[in-house]
Design a protein around this motif. Structure first.
Motif, PDB file in Angstrom:
ATOM      1  N   TRP A 109      13.027   1.786 -14.896  1.00  0.00           N
ATOM      2  CA  TRP A 109      11.821   2.220 -14.198  1.00  0.00           C
ATOM      3  C   TRP A 109      11.421   3.624 -14.645  1.00  0.00           C
ATOM      4  O   TRP A 109      10.237   3.892 -14.899  1.00  0.00           O
ATOM      5  N   ASN A 112       9.975   3.417 -18.139  1.00  0.00           N
ATOM      6  CA  ASN A 112       8.657   2.804 -18.122  1.00  0.00           C
ATOM      7  C   ASN A 112       7.617   3.764 -17.547  1.00  0.00           C
ATOM      8  O   ASN A 112       6.501   3.898 -18.063  1.00  0.00           O
ATOM      9  N   THR A 113       7.968   4.466 -16.484  1.00  0.00           N
ATOM     10  CA  THR A 113       7.032   5.387 -15.835  1.00  0.00           C
ATOM     11  C   THR A 113       6.646   6.540 -16.759  1.00  0.00           C
ATOM     12  O   THR A 113       5.486   6.962 -16.800  1.00  0.00           O
ATOM     13  N   VAL A 121       9.925  -3.692 -15.303  1.00  0.00           N
ATOM     14  CA  VAL A 121      10.050  -3.018 -14.004  1.00  0.00           C
ATOM     15  C   VAL A 121       8.993  -1.930 -13.948  1.00  0.00           C
ATOM     16  O   VAL A 121       9.211  -0.787 -14.347  1.00  0.00           O
ATOM     17  N   ALA A 122       7.796  -2.277 -13.476  1.00  0.00           N
ATOM     18  CA  ALA A 122       6.659  -1.360 -13.530  1.00  0.00           C
ATOM     19  C   ALA A 122       6.427  -0.609 -12.230  1.00  0.00           C
ATOM     20  O   ALA A 122       5.809   0.446 -12.219  1.00  0.00           O
ATOM     21  N   LYS A 123       6.892  -1.135 -11.103  1.00  0.00           N
ATOM     22  CA  LYS A 123       6.629  -0.507  -9.816  1.00  0.00           C
ATOM     23  C   LYS A 123       7.927  -0.059  -9.168  1.00  0.00           C
ATOM     24  O   LYS A 123       8.988  -0.626  -9.404  1.00  0.00           O
ATOM     25  N   TRP A 124       7.808   0.958  -8.341  1.00  0.00           N
ATOM     26  CA  TRP A 124       8.970   1.472  -7.631  1.00  0.00           C
ATOM     27  C   TRP A 124       9.402   0.486  -6.551  1.00  0.00           C
ATOM     28  O   TRP A 124       8.573  -0.012  -5.780  1.00  0.00           O
ATOM     29  N   ASN A 125      10.677   0.197  -6.507  1.00  0.00           N
ATOM     30  CA  ASN A 125      11.231  -0.707  -5.506  1.00  0.00           C
ATOM     31  C   ASN A 125      11.520   0.087  -4.232  1.00  0.00           C
ATOM     32  O   ASN A 125      12.425   0.924  -4.203  1.00  0.00           O
ATOM     33  N   VAL A 126      10.749  -0.167  -3.187  1.00  0.00           N
ATOM     34  CA  VAL A 126      10.901   0.609  -1.951  1.00  0.00           C
ATOM     35  C   VAL A 126      12.253   0.381  -1.290  1.00  0.00           C
ATOM     36  O   VAL A 126      12.696   1.184  -0.462  1.00  0.00           O
TER      37      VAL A 126
END
Length: 257
Positions: A109, A112-113, A121-126
């Motif tokens: 992540w 990628n960020t 894995v493009a979004k943050w896993n809350v």
């Protein structure tokens, strides 16, 4: 036995059975050693000096981790040289690591960020056990790090190498080189700093000496260590431009150390 890459300019052939070159992406084209007179320096490629000195030479390389513009140890460079010289080449990829508690998802992540490597894995896993926050000021970041230290965690502040790295003052205290508005902090001490004040740890123990909490860790000292929490100050050498993404500015990077 641990030595730097420039220590093998005068080495005998096959002096070592096995040489492991960690951080080999930081290799130079030619060795530089102030303790060996120029008349005795071979002028050979540094990679050739390393291979010459050992029967088996192992290079650990991360193509995304060179620090200076003159560090050329890319995996393709090593492979190309080995093939040209007719050496036996064995290429392996390490698929796992123990850093960040072994969380490959978190590392992917981050990569990628920051557009280092594209990942699914493009979004943050809350629900991630990792904590990630962006602060509006260096003061806010430091306050959070100090709170984590009070809670008993290992924590440090680091920064991009965008400020000069001064020698200690005559009394052994450090210069506040990292200046952001009213925020002023010193880098950690240089490895060859000499006399240091009692409240300043040597560079070799900065990462785990309690006195290191008062300094900003630079790339030359913080690299390779792991903390429970780490604060990163982004300098002007890496900025985000709308429509362009992350943009590096070499002019804002201080190459002298």
């Amino acid at each position: 036995m641990c030595k730097n890459f420039s220590s093998y300019m005068e080495a005998d052939a096959d002096q070592l059975d096995v040489m492991v070159c960690d951080e080999a992406h930081r290799m130079w084209e030619k060795s530089r050693n102030r303790f060996i007179p120029k008349a005795r320096q071979t002028g050979k490629l540094q990679i050739e000096e390393l291979i010459h000195a050992s029967r088996v030479t192992v290079f650990f390389i991360d193509d995304n981790q060179p620090v200076r513009p003159d560090e050329i140890g890319h995996s393709s460079y090593v492979a190309s040289h080995a093939r040209q010289q007719g050496y036996n080449l064995y290429d392996y990829t390490l698929d796992a690591q123990f850093r960040c508690c072994g969380s490959d998802a978190f590392i992917r992540w981050i990569s990628n960020t920051l557009e280092v490597e594209t990942s699914a894995v493009a979004k943050w896993n809350v629900d991630s056990p990792f904590s990630f926050r962006i602060f509006d000021s260096a003061d806010g970041l430091e306050a959070e790090i100090r709170q984590r230290l009070k809670e008993g965690f290992k924590a440090r502040i680091t920064a991009g190498f965008c400020w000069e790295w001064s020698k200690p003052k005559d009394d052994g205290s450090l210069v506040d080189d990292v200046v952001i508005g009213d925020y002023r902090r010193p880098w950690n001490a240089k490895p060859d700093a000499g006399h240091l004040a009692n409240d300043v740890p040597p560079a070799s123990v900065w990462a785990y000496d309690l006195r290191g909490e008062r300094q900003i860790g630079c790339i030359y000292t913080a690299q390779g260590f792991e903390f429970d929490y780490v604060g990163v100050i982004f300098g002007r050498d890496l900025v985000y431009r709308k429509g362009l993404g992350w943009v590096g500015d070499r002019g804002s990077h201080t190459t002298r150390s």
